[in-house]
Scaffold this motif. Structure first.
Motif, PDB file in Angstrom:
ATOM      1  N   UNK A 137       3.282  33.504  21.266  1.00  0.00           N
ATOM      2  CA  UNK A 137       2.211  33.304  22.162  1.00  0.00           C
ATOM      3  C   UNK A 137       2.776  33.586  23.484  1.00  0.00           C
ATOM      4  N   UNK A 138       1.633  33.938  24.553  1.00  0.00           N
ATOM      5  CA  UNK A 138       1.841  33.976  25.825  1.00  0.00           C
ATOM      6  C   UNK A 138       2.611  32.623  26.099  1.00  0.00           C
ATOM      7  N   UNK A 139       3.680  32.626  27.066  1.00  0.00           N
ATOM      8  CA  UNK A 139       4.513  31.218  27.345  1.00  0.00           C
ATOM      9  C   UNK A 139       5.620  31.209  26.537  1.00  0.00           C
ATOM     10  N   UNK A 140       5.908  32.052  25.490  1.00  0.00           N
ATOM     11  CA  UNK A 140       6.952  32.010  24.703  1.00  0.00           C
ATOM     12  C   UNK A 140       7.085  30.915  23.983  1.00  0.00           C
ATOM     13  N   UNK A 141       8.496  30.738  23.484  1.00  0.00           N
ATOM     14  CA  UNK A 141       8.718  29.545  22.701  1.00  0.00           C
ATOM     15  C   UNK A 141       9.896  28.967  23.014  1.00  0.00           C
ATOM     16  N   UNK A 142      10.359  27.735  22.466  1.00  0.00           N
ATOM     17  CA  UNK A 142      11.496  27.021  23.005  1.00  0.00           C
ATOM     18  C   UNK A 142      11.957  26.985  24.278  1.00  0.00           C
ATOM     19  N   UNK A 167      10.867  24.851  28.216  1.00  0.00           N
ATOM     20  CA  UNK A 167      10.380  23.611  28.564  1.00  0.00           C
ATOM     21  C   UNK A 167       9.030  23.784  29.625  1.00  0.00           C
ATOM     22  N   UNK A 168       8.358  22.609  29.444  1.00  0.00           N
ATOM     23  CA  UNK A 168       6.688  22.735  30.033  1.00  0.00           C
ATOM     24  C   UNK A 168       6.694  23.749  31.302  1.00  0.00           C
ATOM     25  N   UNK A 169       7.482  23.566  32.259  1.00  0.00           N
ATOM     26  CA  UNK A 169       7.412  24.352  33.522  1.00  0.00           C
ATOM     27  C   UNK A 169       7.648  26.067  33.364  1.00  0.00           C
ATOM     28  N   UNK A 170       8.831  26.295  32.593  1.00  0.00           N
ATOM     29  CA  UNK A 170       8.920  27.626  32.240  1.00  0.00           C
ATOM     30  C   UNK A 170       7.941  28.196  31.460  1.00  0.00           C
ATOM     31  N   UNK A 171       7.281  27.268  30.368  1.00  0.00           N
ATOM     32  CA  UNK A 171       6.261  27.844  29.742  1.00  0.00           C
ATOM     33  C   UNK A 171       4.853  28.309  30.372  1.00  0.00           C
ATOM     34  N   UNK A 172       4.628  27.627  31.410  1.00  0.00           N
ATOM     35  CA  UNK A 172       3.335  27.545  32.301  1.00  0.00           C
ATOM     36  C   UNK A 172       3.540  28.853  33.240  1.00  0.00           C
TER      37      UNK A 172
END
Length: 196
Positions: A101-106, A108-113
């Motif tokens: 999904x957009x944001x990837x996996x594995x 942290x919340x900051x990088x995912x955002x």
């Protein structure tokens, strides 16, 4: 035209020979492409800390589009090409191959955002998005990717040849367990072993 094959370079990350489902999917795609009149060479981004590979996007996109009929973009590098694609057209059709999904996996919340925002720049610019599952298709639609541009192509498998003779895979043991996955926390292998 001297070469009858379609040229479909695939932008990916690092060594395309690594043993993960996404890389196996891409290698199988490249292996089977000649049967359908196409070539799928890999154009890898160097593995560096996020988001540094963004600086490589212009060079790698230029290399991938040179003489190409279309460019394939692995979702693992969508964030690296997304900001560039938001400002520039590449001149050939763009196909995003989504395994995550957009944001990837594995992450942290900051990088995912941040990665989600950058990924979606590429997803929204793609002419076609190939999703590896129906669940991923729904996630992409919920994130704002137009449904009519998404096609689901689940990973397949080659049928295993039948064993020469029927055999007991447990080899006399009371229990045998087979798990096909990389040993990473999100695969839940420890929980599977605890359950057994």
């Amino acid at each position: 035209m001297d070469d009858p094959h379609l040229l479909l370079p695939l932008l990916t990350l690092g060594d395309p020979g690594r043993l993960t489902g996404g890389y196996l999917y891409h290698r199988r795609l490249a292996e089977l492409a000649p049967r359908f009149g196409a070539r799928v060479p890999f154009v890898p981004f160097p593995e560096r800390r996020f988001p540094i590979p963004v600086v490589d996007a212009p060079t790698l996109l230029a290399r991938a589009t040179l003489g190409a009929d279309a460019v394939l973009v692995d979702s693992i590098v969508a964030a690296f090409v997304g900001p560039w694609l938001a400002l520039h057209r590449v001149g050939v059709p763009l196909v995003l191959v989504a395994h995550q999904p957009p944001g990837g996996i594995d992450h942290g919340p900051s990088r995912t955002r941040w990665q989600r925002r950058m990924d979606l720049m590429a997803h929204r610019r793609a002419d076609l998005v190939i999703a590896a599952s129906e669940l991923l298709r729904r996630e992409l639609v919920a994130a704002g990717v137009r449904a009519e541009r998404i096609r689901v192509v689940p990973p397949g498998r080659d049928p295993a040849p039948p064993p020469p003779e029927p055999s007991d895979l447990r080899r006399g043991r009371q229990l045998a367990l087979l798990c096909v996955a990389n040993w990473v926390p999100r695969k839940g292998i420890l929980e599977l072993l605890e359950a057994v």
